[in-house]
Design an enzyme around this catalytic site. Structure first.
Site, PDB file in Angstrom:
ATOM      1  N   PHE A 236       0.811  -1.229   0.000  1.00  0.00           N
ATOM      2  CA  PHE A 236       0.000   0.000   0.000  1.00  0.00           C
ATOM      3  C   PHE A 236       0.845   1.280   0.000  1.00  0.00           C
ATOM      4  O   PHE A 236       0.303   2.385   0.016  1.00  0.00           O
ATOM      5  CB  PHE A 236      -0.931   0.016   1.224  1.00  0.00           C
ATOM      6  CG  PHE A 236      -1.814  -1.197   1.328  1.00  0.00           C
ATOM      7  CD1 PHE A 236      -2.565  -1.625   0.229  1.00  0.00           C
ATOM      8  CD2 PHE A 236      -1.911  -1.916   2.515  1.00  0.00           C
ATOM      9  CE1 PHE A 236      -3.382  -2.757   0.321  1.00  0.00           C
ATOM     10  CE2 PHE A 236      -2.721  -3.037   2.615  1.00  0.00           C
ATOM     11  CZ  PHE A 236      -3.464  -3.462   1.512  1.00  0.00           C
TER      12      PHE A 236
ATOM     13  N   LYS B  75      13.875 -11.804   4.957  1.00  0.00           N
ATOM     14  CA  LYS B  75      13.612 -12.834   5.978  1.00  0.00           C
ATOM     15  C   LYS B  75      12.166 -13.332   5.913  1.00  0.00           C
ATOM     16  O   LYS B  75      11.865 -14.454   6.312  1.00  0.00           O
ATOM     17  CB  LYS B  75      14.011 -12.338   7.370  1.00  0.00           C
ATOM     18  CG  LYS B  75      13.206 -11.160   7.923  1.00  0.00           C
ATOM     19  CD  LYS B  75      11.928 -11.563   8.606  1.00  0.00           C
ATOM     20  CE  LYS B  75      11.050 -10.372   8.921  1.00  0.00           C
ATOM     21  NZ  LYS B  75       9.730 -10.732   9.431  1.00  0.00           N
TER      22      LYS B  75
ATOM     23  N   ARG C 127       3.757 -14.538  11.405  1.00  0.00           N
ATOM     24  CA  ARG C 127       2.524 -14.832  10.673  1.00  0.00           C
ATOM     25  C   ARG C 127       2.807 -15.572   9.365  1.00  0.00           C
ATOM     26  O   ARG C 127       2.027 -16.436   8.949  1.00  0.00           O
ATOM     27  CB  ARG C 127       1.777 -13.522  10.366  1.00  0.00           C
ATOM     28  CG  ARG C 127       1.417 -12.738  11.604  1.00  0.00           C
ATOM     29  CD  ARG C 127       0.993 -11.314  11.293  1.00  0.00           C
ATOM     30  NE  ARG C 127       2.090 -10.517  10.761  1.00  0.00           N
ATOM     31  CZ  ARG C 127       2.029  -9.220  10.518  1.00  0.00           C
ATOM     32  NH1 ARG C 127       0.899  -8.561  10.746  1.00  0.00           N
ATOM     33  NH2 ARG C 127       3.066  -8.567  10.043  1.00  0.00           N
TER      34      ARG C 127
HETATM   35  N1  LIG Z   1       3.198  -7.208  12.855  1.00  0.00           N
HETATM   36  C1  LIG Z   1       4.462  -7.412  13.180  1.00  0.00           C
HETATM   37  O1  LIG Z   1       4.782  -8.211  14.090  1.00  0.00           O
HETATM   38  C2  LIG Z   1       5.544  -6.640  12.474  1.00  0.00           C
HETATM   39  C3  LIG Z   1       6.770  -6.481  13.103  1.00  0.00           C
HETATM   40  C4  LIG Z   1       7.790  -5.792  12.462  1.00  0.00           C
HETATM   41  C5  LIG Z   1       7.568  -5.264  11.199  1.00  0.00           C
HETATM   42  N2  LIG Z   1       6.354  -5.427  10.608  1.00  0.00           N
HETATM   43  C6  LIG Z   1       6.181  -4.815   9.287  1.00  0.00           C
HETATM   44  O2  LIG Z   1       5.454  -3.608   9.431  1.00  0.00           O
HETATM   45  C7  LIG Z   1       4.640  -3.371   8.271  1.00  0.00           C
HETATM   46  C8  LIG Z   1       3.205  -3.121   8.715  1.00  0.00           C
HETATM   47  O3  LIG Z   1       2.744  -4.260   9.383  1.00  0.00           O
HETATM   48  P1  LIG Z   1       1.533  -4.237  10.414  1.00  0.00           P
HETATM   49  O4  LIG Z   1       1.660  -5.500  11.211  1.00  0.00           O
HETATM   50  O5  LIG Z   1       1.457  -2.937  11.139  1.00  0.00           O
HETATM   51  O6  LIG Z   1       0.265  -4.299   9.437  1.00  0.00           O
HETATM   52  P2  LIG Z   1      -0.894  -5.415   9.414  1.00  0.00           P
HETATM   53  O7  LIG Z   1      -0.344  -6.689   8.867  1.00  0.00           O
HETATM   54  O8  LIG Z   1      -1.552  -5.455  10.720  1.00  0.00           O
HETATM   55  O9  LIG Z   1      -1.840  -4.854   8.254  1.00  0.00           O
HETATM   56  C9  LIG Z   1      -3.068  -4.313   8.446  1.00  0.00           C
HETATM   57  C10 LIG Z   1      -3.066  -2.829   8.182  1.00  0.00           C
HETATM   58  O10 LIG Z   1      -3.210  -2.575   6.779  1.00  0.00           O
HETATM   59  C11 LIG Z   1      -4.202  -1.571   6.622  1.00  0.00           C
HETATM   60  N3  LIG Z   1      -4.796  -1.610   5.288  1.00  0.00           N
HETATM   61  C12 LIG Z   1      -5.681  -2.511   4.795  1.00  0.00           C
HETATM   62  N4  LIG Z   1      -6.031  -2.172   3.528  1.00  0.00           N
HETATM   63  C13 LIG Z   1      -5.339  -1.042   3.235  1.00  0.00           C
HETATM   64  C14 LIG Z   1      -5.246  -0.229   2.077  1.00  0.00           C
HETATM   65  N5  LIG Z   1      -5.917  -0.507   0.962  1.00  0.00           N
HETATM   66  N6  LIG Z   1      -4.418   0.846   2.122  1.00  0.00           N
HETATM   67  C15 LIG Z   1      -3.712   1.125   3.216  1.00  0.00           C
HETATM   68  N7  LIG Z   1      -3.753   0.389   4.350  1.00  0.00           N
HETATM   69  C16 LIG Z   1      -4.552  -0.687   4.350  1.00  0.00           C
HETATM   70  C17 LIG Z   1      -5.189  -1.898   7.720  1.00  0.00           C
HETATM   71  O11 LIG Z   1      -6.013  -0.789   7.957  1.00  0.00           O
HETATM   72  C18 LIG Z   1      -4.247  -2.173   8.878  1.00  0.00           C
HETATM   73  O12 LIG Z   1      -3.841  -0.973   9.497  1.00  0.00           O
HETATM   74  C19 LIG Z   1       4.811  -4.607   7.390  1.00  0.00           C
HETATM   75  O13 LIG Z   1       5.726  -4.335   6.363  1.00  0.00           O
HETATM   76  C20 LIG Z   1       5.372  -5.659   8.325  1.00  0.00           C
HETATM   77  O14 LIG Z   1       6.224  -6.600   7.671  1.00  0.00           O
HETATM   78  C21 LIG Z   1       5.333  -6.087  11.224  1.00  0.00           C
HETATM   79  O1  LIG Z   2       4.601 -11.961  11.516  1.00  0.00           O
HETATM   80  P1  LIG Z   2       5.557 -11.744  10.386  1.00  0.00           P
HETATM   81  O2  LIG Z   2       5.956 -13.035   9.735  1.00  0.00           O
HETATM   82  O3  LIG Z   2       5.069 -10.717   9.423  1.00  0.00           O
HETATM   83  O4  LIG Z   2       6.888 -11.170  11.047  1.00  0.00           O
HETATM   84  C1  LIG Z   2       6.773 -10.127  11.974  1.00  0.00           C
HETATM   85  C2  LIG Z   2       8.047  -9.329  12.135  1.00  0.00           C
HETATM   86  O5  LIG Z   2       8.577  -8.909  10.916  1.00  0.00           O
HETATM   87  C3  LIG Z   2       9.065  -9.988  13.004  1.00  0.00           C
HETATM   88  O6  LIG Z   2      10.145  -9.101  13.241  1.00  0.00           O
END
Ligand SMILES: NC(=O)c1ccc[n+]([C@@H]2O[C@H](COP(=O)([O-])OP(=O)(O)OC[C@H]3O[C@@H](n4cnc5c(N)ncnc54)[C@H](O)[C@@H]3O)[C@@H](O)[C@H]2O)c1
Ligand SMILES: O=P(O)(O)OC[C@H](O)CO
EC number: 1.1.1.8
Length: 351
Positions: free
Chosen positions: A99, A207, A271
């Site tokens: 997005f 990763k 996930r």
């Molecule tokens: N969740 C984790 O544990 C984690 C940890 C570290 C890094 N990350 C990274 O951070 C980033 C964000 O992950 P997250 O866990 O916050 O998101 P998420 O996986 O919870 O995604 C859901 C989000 O996407 C939004 N969304 C849905 N449709 C959309 C659209 N059309 N346009 C814009 N937004 C939309 C939703 O409103 C919600 O806020 C990712 O790149 C992920 O790899 C995640």
């Molecule tokens: O839940 P995942 O697989 O998107 O990984 C979450 C984070 O990137 C871990 O650092």
């Protein structure tokens, strides 16, 4: 007196909400140099008859993406990304990578020209001409502001519970490092700042592909030794990927939280692993399982495997990265998951 630094979190999913908790508390504890309000852009949706922004602003919980965790009251949910980002000095980009372009398009010409960005987003963007771009490159190019990267072994639900972990900030503009460290670091979220921003970000993206492979191995019923082999071969491909495509990359960066540590935690607790295991066990598609198992959260591994494959195929280099290639082909239904073990057994690392 210099004006206070205004912070905006662009995104409010699982990680976006966890990081808003950290940043919200940190700005309250450091009113010099930070403004005490943190604006958080929320992609608006209705949850049990109420707007998600209204729930967050009244109850201070993101009930959909980070249930059970209290957010600080100074984190203000805003449904229009332009309003959220207006006048911000620090923009924290934390949304699923697919997005990013759409959101940056909305912000084009609207951000403070003196702002700095930091991307917490894991993934790539496919570029014209058969290559890929870093997400920070997309932000830099579309918004014309500098952009650092924060990556690490950071499963959001664990960070939100304040379990100890580490993260890495990769930053090219060295003088912004201390400011960002102050914004993110807590006693349970420890930060190392380094200047190898590209490797930090590439590790975070790659990763997730390996984690899908770890989930395949789990789904096929293999044990921890096999998963360790997937992790090791995945790491070797991550290192090679940097050597080939980012030759300025520094190998010591792989020893930071963004490298080996994130790879391990994702291959056990993430996930991508979970859904890939279910893919093998149920025979359902990745897309169906993502919708069924994640309640709106998004997988980054399968699209990243596609983006990497897009470039490898164009450069006729798929056979140099057999693990990444097999994982992509399995996700797309072009290779039976049972063939994943052949990929491991015949990996060029053993030849
Ligand atoms: N969740 C984790 O544990 C984690 C940890 C570290 C890094 N990350 C990274 O951070 C980033 C964000 O992950 P997250 O866990 O916050 O998101 P998420 O996986 O919870 O995604 C859901 C989000 O996407 C939004 N969304 C849905 N449709 C959309 C659209 N059309 N346009 C814009 N937004 C939309 C939703 O409103 C919600 O806020 C990712 O790149 C992920 O790899 C995640
Ligand atoms: O839940 P995942 O697989 O998107 O990984 C979450 C984070 O990137 C871990 O650092």
């Amino acid at each position: 007196m210099a004006s206070k630094k205004k912070v905006c979190v662009v995104g409010s999913g699982n990680w976006g909400s966890a990081i808003a908790k950290i940043v919200g508390n940190n700005v309250l504890a450091q009113t010099d140099p930070f403004d005490t309000e943190v604006r958080m852009w929320v992609f608006e949706e209705t949850v049990e008859g109420r707007k998600l922004t209204e729930i967050i602003n009244n109850d201070h919980v993101n009930v959909k993406y980070l249930p059970g965790i209290q957010l600080p009251k100074n984190v203000v949910a805003i449904p229009d990304v332009k309003d959220a980002a207006e006048n911000a000095d620090i923009l924290i980009f934390v949304l699923p990578h697919q997005f990013v372009r759409g959101v940056c398009k909305q912000l084009d010409g609207k951000v403070n020209p003196g702002a700095i960005a930091v991307s917490l987003i894991k993934g790539f963007d496919v570029a014209d001409g058969g290559g890929i771009l870093l997400i920070s490159d997309v932000i830099r190019e579309m918004l014309k502001i500098p952009c650092a990267a924060l990556m690490g072994a950071n499963i959001a639900n664990e960070v939100a519970k304040e379990n100890y972990c580490e993260a890495t900030i990769g930053i090219k503009v060295k003088e912004h490092g201390p400011l960002l460290k102050d914004l993110f670091q807590t006693d349970y979220f420890r930060i190392v700042v380094c200047d190898d921003e590209t490797t930090v970000e590439v590790c975070g993206a790659l990763k997730n592909i390996v984690a899908v492979g770890a989930g395949f191995a789990d789904g096929l019923g293999y044990g921890d030794n096999t998963k360790a082999a997937v992790i090791r071969l995945g790491l070797m491909e991550m290192i090679k990927f940097c050597e080939v495509f980012y030759p300025e990359s520094n190998q010591s960066t792989f020893l930071e939280s963004c490298g080996v540590a994130d790879l391990v935690t994702t291959c056990y607790g993430g996930r991508n692993r979970k859904v890939a295991e279910a893919f093998v066990k149920t025979g359902k598609s990745i897309e169906a399982l993502e919708a069924e198992m994640l309640n709106g959260q998004k997988l980054q591994g399968p699209p990243t495997a596609y983006e990497v494959n897009y470039m490898l195929k164009n450069k006729k280099m798929e056979d140099r990265f057999p693990l990444f290639t097999a994982i992509h082909n399995i996700c797309k239904g072009n290779l039976e998951v049972q063939k994943f073990m052949d990929c491991l057994k015949n990996h060029p690392e053993h030849m």
